[in-house]
Design a protein around this motif. Structure first.
Motif, mmCIF file in Angstrom:
data_model
loop_
_atom_site.group_PDB
_atom_site.id
_atom_site.type_symbol
_atom_site.label_atom_id
_atom_site.label_comp_id
_atom_site.label_asym_id
_atom_site.label_seq_id
_atom_site.Cartn_x
_atom_site.Cartn_y
_atom_site.Cartn_z
ATOM 1 N N ALA A 1 107.274 -56.386 -42.784
ATOM 2 C CA ALA A 1 106.328 -57.197 -42.241
ATOM 3 C C ALA A 1 105.951 -56.578 -40.494
ATOM 4 O O ALA A 1 104.559 -57.142 -40.028
ATOM 5 C CB ALA A 1 106.165 -58.996 -42.622
ATOM 6 N N LEU A 2 107.558 -56.481 -39.761
ATOM 7 C CA LEU A 2 107.149 -56.074 -38.500
ATOM 8 C C LEU A 2 106.238 -55.030 -38.164
ATOM 9 O O LEU A 2 105.938 -55.208 -37.624
ATOM 10 C CB LEU A 2 108.490 -56.701 -37.427
ATOM 11 C CG LEU A 2 109.757 -57.740 -38.032
ATOM 12 C CD1 LEU A 2 110.872 -57.957 -38.368
ATOM 13 C CD2 LEU A 2 108.668 -59.177 -37.496
ATOM 14 N N ASN A 3 106.619 -53.931 -39.368
ATOM 15 C CA ASN A 3 106.065 -52.306 -39.100
ATOM 16 C C ASN A 3 104.760 -52.840 -38.848
ATOM 17 O O ASN A 3 103.781 -52.521 -37.873
ATOM 18 C CB ASN A 3 106.529 -51.890 -40.054
ATOM 19 C CG ASN A 3 108.054 -50.605 -39.431
ATOM 20 O OD1 ASN A 3 107.940 -50.628 -38.247
ATOM 21 N ND2 ASN A 3 108.899 -50.474 -40.228
ATOM 22 N N LEU B 1 109.452 -62.958 -53.213
ATOM 23 C CA LEU B 1 109.569 -61.381 -53.335
ATOM 24 C C LEU B 1 108.836 -60.536 -54.205
ATOM 25 O O LEU B 1 107.883 -60.524 -54.368
ATOM 26 C CB LEU B 1 110.567 -60.606 -53.079
ATOM 27 C CG LEU B 1 111.658 -61.354 -51.393
ATOM 28 C CD1 LEU B 1 112.733 -60.171 -51.222
ATOM 29 C CD2 LEU B 1 110.517 -60.466 -50.148
ATOM 30 N N GLY B 2 109.105 -62.080 -55.662
ATOM 31 C CA GLY B 2 109.026 -60.865 -57.000
ATOM 32 C C GLY B 2 107.136 -61.003 -56.850
ATOM 33 O O GLY B 2 106.133 -60.286 -57.531
ATOM 34 N N VAL B 3 106.536 -62.130 -56.496
ATOM 35 C CA VAL B 3 105.224 -62.572 -56.457
ATOM 36 C C VAL B 3 104.066 -60.876 -55.511
ATOM 37 O O VAL B 3 103.001 -60.604 -56.203
ATOM 38 C CB VAL B 3 104.688 -63.272 -55.750
ATOM 39 C CG1 VAL B 3 104.863 -63.623 -54.466
ATOM 40 C CG2 VAL B 3 102.710 -62.930 -56.168
ATOM 41 N N LEU B 4 104.899 -60.461 -54.627
ATOM 42 C CA LEU B 4 104.046 -59.209 -54.427
ATOM 43 C C LEU B 4 104.675 -58.281 -54.843
ATOM 44 O O LEU B 4 103.608 -56.803 -54.354
ATOM 45 C CB LEU B 4 105.486 -59.081 -52.719
ATOM 46 C CG LEU B 4 104.842 -60.425 -51.852
ATOM 47 C CD1 LEU B 4 105.956 -60.086 -50.476
ATOM 48 C CD2 LEU B 4 103.499 -61.017 -51.651
ATOM 49 N N SER B 5 105.449 -58.454 -55.959
ATOM 50 C CA SER B 5 105.371 -56.523 -56.817
ATOM 51 C C SER B 5 104.508 -56.878 -58.052
ATOM 52 O O SER B 5 103.994 -56.104 -59.139
ATOM 53 C CB SER B 5 106.639 -56.271 -57.296
ATOM 54 O OG SER B 5 107.112 -57.624 -57.986
ATOM 55 N N ILE B 6 104.092 -58.182 -58.386
ATOM 56 C CA ILE B 6 103.262 -58.366 -59.145
ATOM 57 C C ILE B 6 102.028 -57.768 -59.617
ATOM 58 O O ILE B 6 101.645 -56.537 -61.040
ATOM 59 C CB ILE B 6 103.107 -59.980 -59.446
ATOM 60 C CG1 ILE B 6 103.864 -61.095 -60.031
ATOM 61 C CG2 ILE B 6 102.083 -59.425 -60.834
ATOM 62 C CD1 ILE B 6 104.079 -61.913 -59.958
ATOM 63 N N PRO B 7 101.083 -57.381 -59.105
ATOM 64 C CA PRO B 7 99.784 -56.347 -59.374
ATOM 65 C C PRO B 7 100.023 -54.721 -59.728
ATOM 66 O O PRO B 7 99.754 -54.192 -60.647
ATOM 67 C CB PRO B 7 99.207 -56.032 -57.855
ATOM 68 C CG PRO B 7 99.435 -57.592 -57.259
ATOM 69 C CD PRO B 7 100.896 -58.019 -57.814
ATOM 70 N N GLU B 8 101.716 -54.413 -58.942
ATOM 71 C CA GLU B 8 102.337 -53.040 -59.239
ATOM 72 C C GLU B 8 102.066 -53.155 -60.364
ATOM 73 O O GLU B 8 102.691 -52.177 -61.379
ATOM 74 C CB GLU B 8 103.052 -53.298 -58.053
ATOM 75 C CG GLU B 8 103.684 -51.590 -58.076
ATOM 76 C CD GLU B 8 105.161 -50.920 -57.784
ATOM 77 O OE1 GLU B 8 104.989 -49.716 -57.093
ATOM 78 O OE2 GLU B 8 106.013 -51.901 -57.229
ATOM 79 N N ALA B 9 102.841 -54.039 -60.892
ATOM 80 C CA ALA B 9 103.885 -54.443 -61.927
ATOM 81 C C ALA B 9 102.243 -53.940 -62.880
ATOM 82 O O ALA B 9 102.461 -53.740 -64.324
ATOM 83 C CB ALA B 9 104.468 -54.880 -62.588
ATOM 84 N N PHE B 10 101.212 -54.547 -63.113
ATOM 85 C CA PHE B 10 100.155 -55.004 -64.047
ATOM 86 C C PHE B 10 99.534 -53.389 -63.620
ATOM 87 O O PHE B 10 99.089 -52.956 -65.605
ATOM 88 C CB PHE B 10 99.012 -55.806 -62.740
ATOM 89 C CG PHE B 10 99.236 -56.577 -63.205
ATOM 90 C CD1 PHE B 10 100.497 -57.798 -64.121
ATOM 91 C CD2 PHE B 10 98.375 -58.394 -63.384
ATOM 92 C CE1 PHE B 10 101.363 -58.722 -64.674
ATOM 93 C CE2 PHE B 10 98.272 -59.241 -63.947
ATOM 94 C CZ PHE B 10 99.515 -59.733 -64.614
ATOM 95 N N ASN B 11 100.024 -52.724 -62.341
ATOM 96 C CA ASN B 11 99.337 -51.655 -62.670
ATOM 97 C C ASN B 11 99.358 -50.379 -63.687
ATOM 98 O O ASN B 11 99.121 -49.685 -64.155
ATOM 99 C CB ASN B 11 99.448 -51.117 -61.053
ATOM 100 C CG ASN B 11 98.498 -49.260 -60.925
ATOM 101 O OD1 ASN B 11 97.850 -48.932 -61.865
ATOM 102 N ND2 ASN B 11 99.610 -48.555 -60.253
ATOM 103 N N VAL C 1 96.752 -49.686 -55.579
ATOM 104 C CA VAL C 1 97.262 -51.454 -55.156
ATOM 105 C C VAL C 1 98.527 -51.132 -55.470
ATOM 106 O O VAL C 1 99.075 -50.090 -54.521
ATOM 107 C CB VAL C 1 97.892 -51.942 -56.348
ATOM 108 C CG1 VAL C 1 98.890 -51.828 -56.533
ATOM 109 C CG2 VAL C 1 97.963 -53.583 -56.294
ATOM 110 N N SER C 2 99.131 -52.142 -53.133
ATOM 111 C CA SER C 2 100.105 -51.568 -52.525
ATOM 112 C C SER C 2 101.558 -52.586 -52.540
ATOM 113 O O SER C 2 101.090 -53.320 -53.720
ATOM 114 C CB SER C 2 100.297 -52.280 -51.005
ATOM 115 O OG SER C 2 99.194 -51.184 -50.622
ATOM 116 N N SER C 3 102.279 -51.792 -52.358
ATOM 117 C CA SER C 3 103.698 -52.897 -52.734
ATOM 118 C C SER C 3 104.523 -52.623 -51.376
ATOM 119 O O SER C 3 104.825 -51.793 -51.783
ATOM 120 C CB SER C 3 104.436 -52.218 -54.155
ATOM 121 O OG SER C 3 105.873 -52.743 -54.648
ATOM 122 N N PRO C 4 104.861 -53.850 -50.871
ATOM 123 C CA PRO C 4 104.424 -54.826 -51.345
ATOM 124 C C PRO C 4 102.760 -55.184 -51.116
ATOM 125 O O PRO C 4 101.875 -54.249 -50.427
ATOM 126 C CB PRO C 4 104.956 -56.104 -50.414
ATOM 127 C CG PRO C 4 106.037 -55.339 -50.155
ATOM 128 C CD PRO C 4 105.597 -54.005 -49.627
#
Length: 456
Positions: A136-138, A50-60, A282-285
């Motif tokens: 994901a299911l949504n 899960l952490g990798v999915l929030s890295i671009p948001e952290a860079f933002n 960028v989206s999160s996730p």
């Protein structure tokens, strides 16, 4: 780390006495059957989740250069923390989790405090996984059902997977999960580089990425972003249970080196490319950053990985309680009715709590920040510093010259780890709570047990 023979390493068909699991024989599950590559894959799946999915948001939040610098620093200190897990395990064979380690250092109170933190961290990580599964299911179904239904479905499937008894069997799922997660992330990474604009950006008129080399966030947003990066490297608490199930724990450092090298390079590549092309949109996730069709494809491929991520967390949390209850009993490693009733009860209770958390805290990025700050840092930073001091403090008076200087440096670094972890825990929790409050106050924010689409 020691090179002496591992007397706890079982051979096929043999009855083995283990310092944690007791007698291991063919009559029960083999809790010591993980090889080196299986260990490395499990460790990578514990990290690349899960952490990798929030890295671009952290860079933002931080900006490109500060984001990369913070990520590398966190990678270095968490690698040392992970190394200390293996070293401490070889020196103290009876240790199963970080709570056992702190129990040796601080006694029963320290053990219970870290035990609560360890179990909560794993349960919250499992809850984050269940929440990401509902997203994901949504995305895949274009919101084909109420989100609360998707959360419940995800929890039920994870319940079945987490009931698998041993990590070597879950390790087979980890191979699939890691491959699916990396494939999904790289599809999004490539897509954002070749598309005209991210999904969240204005879809008419000229557009260019508004990425920033250096950003100037508020203290709360900045520290929350750092804790998102920290969460991406908080696999260390998982490493104690993993090394305990290795056939030969002396190979742990090699597995750790493979894991951290792959993870760090992957994180930097994904974070830089996705943030560079998406900027503040960028989206999160992050899987939702490249348009509706790519989002559906990415989440479809990532779905097995998200199930495995939540499975590993909830399995380890369940096994923690299971071992605390059954340790010293013949039922721990034997397929008796008591063994199965206790094991399935532990799994069911952990999943129930994770389901409640996932339903009650529906904001993915803020939940990741909270878990990383309040629970992740407490498991990764402070214990590693105390473990080194516990095993090496008495050697200081024996050293002279360069050896003594090395000892003094390591004392200072260990103290630094304790101070850094404490700061991130306090400040990061504040930032995450502020983010959750702001998110829940925002117009259109999803509430607890909401039916609203959380994939947009």
């Amino acid at each position: 780390m020691s090179d002496k023979k591992d007397n706890n390493c079982p051979s096929d068909g043999a009855v083995t006495e283990d310092a944690v699991f007791g007698v291991i024989s063919e009559d029960g599950p083999n809790y010591r059957n993980l090889g080196r590559m299986g260990t490395a894959i499990l460790m990578m799946k514990a990290q690349i989740g899960l952490g990798v999915l929030s890295i671009p948001e952290a860079f933002n939040a931080l900006g490109l250069v500060p984001g990369i610098v913070c990520l590398i620093v966190i990678a270095v200190v968490t690698t040392w923390s992970g190394y200390m897990v293996g070293a401490f395990k070889l020196n103290h064979r009876e240790v199963y989790g970080v709570d056992d380690a702190t129990g040796l250092i601080f006694g029963p109170i320290g053990r219970e405090v870290l035990g609560v933190g360890f179990s909560l961290f794993l349960i919250f990580s499992g809850a984050s996984g269940i929440l990401s599964l509902s997203i994901a299911l949504n995305a895949i179904s274009s919101h084909g059902a109420c989100t609360a239904v998707f959360v419940a479905v995800a929890a039920i499937v994870v319940l079945g997977l987490a009931s698998i008894q041993t990590l070597d069997r879950i390790g087979k799922l980890a191979w699939i999960g890691l491959g699916c997660m990396l494939t999904s992330i790289f599809i999004v990474t490539i897509a954002v580089g070749i598309q005209d604009r991210p999904e969240a950006a204005p879809q008419t008129g000229p557009w260019s990425s508004d990425y920033k080399i250096v950003n100037s966030p508020s203290f709360a947003k900045g520290i929350a972003a750092i804790c998102q990066l920290t969460f991406a490297f908080t696999g260390t608490p998982f490493f104690f249970p993993i090394v305990c199930e290795m056939r030969d724990p002396r190979h742990y450092t090699k597995a750790l080196t493979i894991c951290q090298s792959v993870v760090t390079v992957t994180y930097i590549a994904i974070g830089v490319v996705v943030y560079y092309y998406c900027g503040s949109y960028v989206s999160s996730p992050a899987l939702g950053s490249a348009g509706h069709l790519i989002k559906q494809i990415a989440y479809g491929i990532a779905l097995p990985a998200l199930f495995v991520t939540s499975t590993i967390s909830t399995h380890m949390a369940s096994k923690y309680f299971f071992i605390r209850i059954m340790r010293g009993s013949r039922h721990l490693a034997a397929n008796t009715p008591v063994h199965w009733l206790t094991w399935l009860s532990c799994v069911g209770a952990v999943i129930a709590v994770a389901y409640i958390i996932a339903s009650a805290m529906p904001i993915f990025g803020s939940l990741i920040s909270l878990v990383g700050a309040l629970l992740g840092t407490l498991q990764v930073f402070q214990p590693a510093g105390f473990m080194w001091l516990y095993d090496n403090w008495s050697r200081g008076s024996a050293g002279r010259g360069q050896q003594s200087l090395k000892w003094m440096f390591m004392v200072g670094f260990s103290v630094f780890m304790v101070v850094l972890g404490t700061f991130l825990m306090v400040a990061g929790t504040y930032g995450a709570v502020v983010g959750i409050i702001d998110g829940l106050k925002a117009d259109g924010a999803d509430g607890a047990w909401s039916c609203a689409d959380n994939s947009s």
